[in-house]
Every structure is written in C-alpha cells, then in structure tokens.
Motif scaffolding. Structure first.
Motif, mmCIF file in Angstrom:
data_model
loop_
_atom_site.group_PDB
_atom_site.id
_atom_site.type_symbol
_atom_site.label_atom_id
_atom_site.label_comp_id
_atom_site.label_asym_id
_atom_site.label_seq_id
_atom_site.Cartn_x
_atom_site.Cartn_y
_atom_site.Cartn_z
ATOM 1 N N TYR A 143 0.830 -1.209 0.000
ATOM 2 C CA TYR A 143 0.000 0.000 0.000
ATOM 3 C C TYR A 143 0.864 1.257 0.000
ATOM 4 N N ILE A 144 2.121 1.116 -0.404
ATOM 5 C CA ILE A 144 3.047 2.246 -0.462
ATOM 6 C C ILE A 144 3.411 2.525 -1.909
ATOM 7 N N THR A 145 3.181 3.753 -2.340
ATOM 8 C CA THR A 145 3.622 4.159 -3.672
ATOM 9 C C THR A 145 3.864 5.661 -3.685
ATOM 10 N N GLY A 146 4.804 6.077 -4.534
ATOM 11 C CA GLY A 146 5.123 7.491 -4.672
ATOM 12 C C GLY A 146 5.957 8.063 -3.548
ATOM 13 N N GLN A 147 6.603 7.205 -2.777
ATOM 14 C CA GLN A 147 7.340 7.671 -1.605
ATOM 15 C C GLN A 147 8.850 7.541 -1.813
ATOM 16 N N THR A 148 9.580 8.421 -1.133
ATOM 17 C CA THR A 148 11.029 8.306 -1.030
ATOM 18 C C THR A 148 11.362 7.976 0.411
ATOM 19 N N LEU A 149 12.002 6.838 0.612
ATOM 20 C CA LEU A 149 12.371 6.393 1.950
ATOM 21 C C LEU A 149 13.846 6.717 2.174
ATOM 22 N N TYR A 150 14.108 7.642 3.093
ATOM 23 C CA TYR A 150 15.474 8.065 3.380
ATOM 24 C C TYR A 150 16.127 7.072 4.329
ATOM 25 N N VAL A 151 17.245 6.514 3.885
ATOM 26 C CA VAL A 151 17.987 5.526 4.670
ATOM 27 C C VAL A 151 19.366 6.132 4.893
ATOM 28 N N ASP A 152 19.484 6.924 5.963
ATOM 29 C CA ASP A 152 20.604 7.858 6.050
ATOM 30 C C ASP A 152 21.188 8.037 7.450
ATOM 31 N N GLY A 153 20.811 7.179 8.386
ATOM 32 C CA GLY A 153 21.333 7.326 9.735
ATOM 33 C C GLY A 153 20.932 8.618 10.405
ATOM 34 N N GLY A 154 19.925 9.281 9.854
ATOM 35 C CA GLY A 154 19.433 10.525 10.430
ATOM 36 C C GLY A 154 19.974 11.788 9.784
ATOM 37 N N LEU A 155 20.677 11.672 8.652
ATOM 38 C CA LEU A 155 21.261 12.855 8.008
ATOM 39 C C LEU A 155 20.221 13.922 7.695
ATOM 40 N N THR A 156 19.044 13.510 7.282
ATOM 41 C CA THR A 156 18.013 14.478 6.910
ATOM 42 C C THR A 156 17.255 15.035 8.121
ATOM 43 N N LEU A 157 17.736 14.739 9.325
ATOM 44 C CA LEU A 157 17.126 15.285 10.547
ATOM 45 C C LEU A 157 17.778 16.585 10.986
ATOM 46 N N TYR A 158 18.697 17.116 10.157
ATOM 47 C CA TYR A 158 19.409 18.346 10.501
ATOM 48 C C TYR A 158 20.126 18.182 11.840
ATOM 49 N N GLY A 159 21.164 17.359 11.826
ATOM 50 C CA GLY A 159 21.867 16.968 13.029
ATOM 51 C C GLY A 159 22.442 18.110 13.839
ATOM 52 N N ASP A 160 22.714 19.265 13.210
ATOM 53 C CA ASP A 160 23.224 20.403 13.967
ATOM 54 C C ASP A 160 22.246 20.889 15.027
ATOM 55 N N PHE A 161 20.984 20.514 14.874
ATOM 56 C CA PHE A 161 19.964 20.925 15.834
ATOM 57 C C PHE A 161 19.784 19.911 16.975
ATOM 58 N N GLU A 162 20.651 18.881 17.006
ATOM 59 C CA GLU A 162 20.587 17.930 18.104
ATOM 60 C C GLU A 162 20.796 18.648 19.444
ATOM 61 N N LYS A 163 21.696 19.648 19.414
ATOM 62 C CA LYS A 163 21.879 20.509 20.580
ATOM 63 C C LYS A 163 21.223 21.846 20.297
ATOM 64 N N ASN A 164 20.471 22.336 21.254
ATOM 65 C CA ASN A 164 19.669 23.534 21.033
ATOM 66 C C ASN A 164 20.536 24.791 21.071
ATOM 67 N N TRP A 165 20.942 25.238 19.893
ATOM 68 C CA TRP A 165 21.757 26.440 19.799
ATOM 69 C C TRP A 165 20.989 27.629 19.248
#
Length: 266
Positions: free
Chosen positions: A242-264
């Motif tokens: 039931y999945i179509t038209g999707q892009t599944l990011y397999v990236d260890g969290g790269l697209t989570l904007y890792g610089d924001f892990e710490k609140n600066w």
C-alpha cells in the motif's frame, strides 16, 4: 556457494541497473538470496560476470547478464528485451545506476552536467518506460524502485548535476506513481545517505576522513550497502503493497538536521 532458504521473491524476475558493484551488487545478492532470478545491468560485462558468480543459483535458470548504457535508448531497448526473454518476464525494476562529477558550479562543463543527467535522469526514464510498456502489454502489476539520494532533499555544493538529477528523480517517482497507481503498478525510491561503497573509497579508506564523515551523521556511522539493498527489497515486496510514490530516506538521520541535536538556536 550455498543457496539461501529464504524465498520472499521466489520465482520472480528482477532487473537491476548499475549492478556491477556497491549498492547494485548488494541488491542483486539480496534478491537472489530471496529466490529471485536476476538480470544484471552495467557497462562492463566482465564485472557483471564476476557478480553473477557470487550469486546463489535459483531453479529457474542462470542469472542474466544485460550489459548496456542506460543513458542510450537503443541500449535500454536491447537490455530490456534480453532480460525479459531470458528470464521469461519481469516483475521488479530497480533503477540503481548513477554517478556524480565534482566541480565548482561556475566551472562545471556542459558535457559533465549533461552526462550526469543522462545517466541519473534519462536512464531512469528510459528503463521505467520500457518496463511499463512490457507490463501494460502483459497485464502485470510491476514494481519500480529507484535509487535516489539524500541530495534529493539536501543541497550538495560542487555537485550541481548530481543534486539536480536526484531532485528530478524524486518527481519522476511521484509522477509515475500517481499516473499508474490505478493499474496496480507501484513506484518508490530509496534515498541513501553516506554509504560504504567503492565509489566512496576516498573517505572510506582514510581513517580521518571516515571519522569526519561519521561525525556529521546522527547515528555516528555510515551505512552499508546491504542496508540499502534490504530497503529496496522491502519496497518491492508484498509487505509494502500500500506504499507508492514515496522516497524512503535511509541515512542514519542525516536528513534530521543533526546540527539541531543541541539547542543552539533558541
């Protein structure tokens, strides 16, 4: 050489472009271990033959060598015809082939830009078109999985052609998925982050560079080709029906904007 007892794709026929190394090779191994008969595409037949030797055999016959340049219309027609004829059909198309050329954007040559787009975009279009035409003719509800990149979303300075091509791939997937959903044909993409493959040897084999790359990934490690292959398999399997038209990011969290892990920022 042992044959896997797994059989998720038993009796199915899978064509994989760019199967001579890295993610493509790992994907071929995954499908063959799951019982599929695989057609291997790439431009260098000797490399494809070496990959075939490493694959478990399946009862339906030998895995197929379908050499050719996917950016060329005649090559795609020939390799698709050979794959379908020798395997006796096609159920899954994996568009994995792609490459990149680094250059400051003000210096990139038109030939280099067009070369990247020819493989990464035109090649995807040509392969998908050929598969769709066959599936329409035979009434098959096929599945397409395209290998994109986190740079479908994240800009990549000095790689303008690659970034542009992966942005285009994302919309090709969405367009085809919408156009053919009512026919039962599913189209999805997997978008890898930093992966250990031969194309990345420049940093994979340099301990300092390896650590530098890992430091930018929230999971603090690059991915393995086998992890991408397993995701491709999921998107081609009944579990994702039931999945179509999707892009599944397999990236260890790269697209989570890792610089924001710490609140600066607040």
């Amino acid at each position: 050489m042992t044959t896997s007892s797994r059989s998720r794709f038993k009796g199915q026929k899978v064509l994989i472009t760019g199967a001579s190394q890295g993610i493509g090779e790992a994907t071929a191994l995954y499908f063959a271990q799951e019982g599929a008969r695989v057609a291997l595409n790439g431009r260098k037949e000797d490399k494809l033959l070496a990959v075939r030797e490493s694959l478990p055999k399946v009862p339906e016959g030998d895995h197929v060598i379908a050499a050719g340049d996917i950016s060329k219309e005649d090559d795609v027609a020939a390799l698709m015809d050979k794959s379908i004829q020798e395997m006796g059909g096609l159920d899954v198309l994996v568009c994995n082939a792609g490459y990149q050329i680094p250059s400051p954007s003000e210096d990139i040559s038109l030939a280099d830009f067009e070369g990247v787009m020819a493989v990464n975009v035109t090649g995807v279009m040509l392969a998908c078109r050929a598969a769709l035409r066959y599936w329409f003719k035979e009434g098959i509800q096929g599945r397409i999985v395209v290998n994109s990149s986190v740079h479908q979303l994240i800009p990549k300075p000095h790689y303008l052609g690659y970034s542009a091509s992966k942005g285009a791939v994302g919309n090709i997937v969405r367009t085809l998925a919408l156009e053919y959903a009512s026919r039962g044909i599913r189209v999805n993409a997997v978008a890898p982050g930093a992966i250990v493959t031969p194309i990345n040897d420049s940093w994979v084999k340099d301990p300092k560079q390896y650590e530098a790359v890992s430091s930018h990934i929230p999971m603090k490690r690059p991915g393995q080709s086998e992890e991408i292959a397993a995701t491709v398999g999921f998107l081609a399997a009944s579990e994702s029906s039931y999945i179509t038209g999707q892009t599944l990011y397999v990236d260890g969290g790269l697209t989570l904007y890792g610089d924001f892990e710490k609140n600066w920022s607040s």
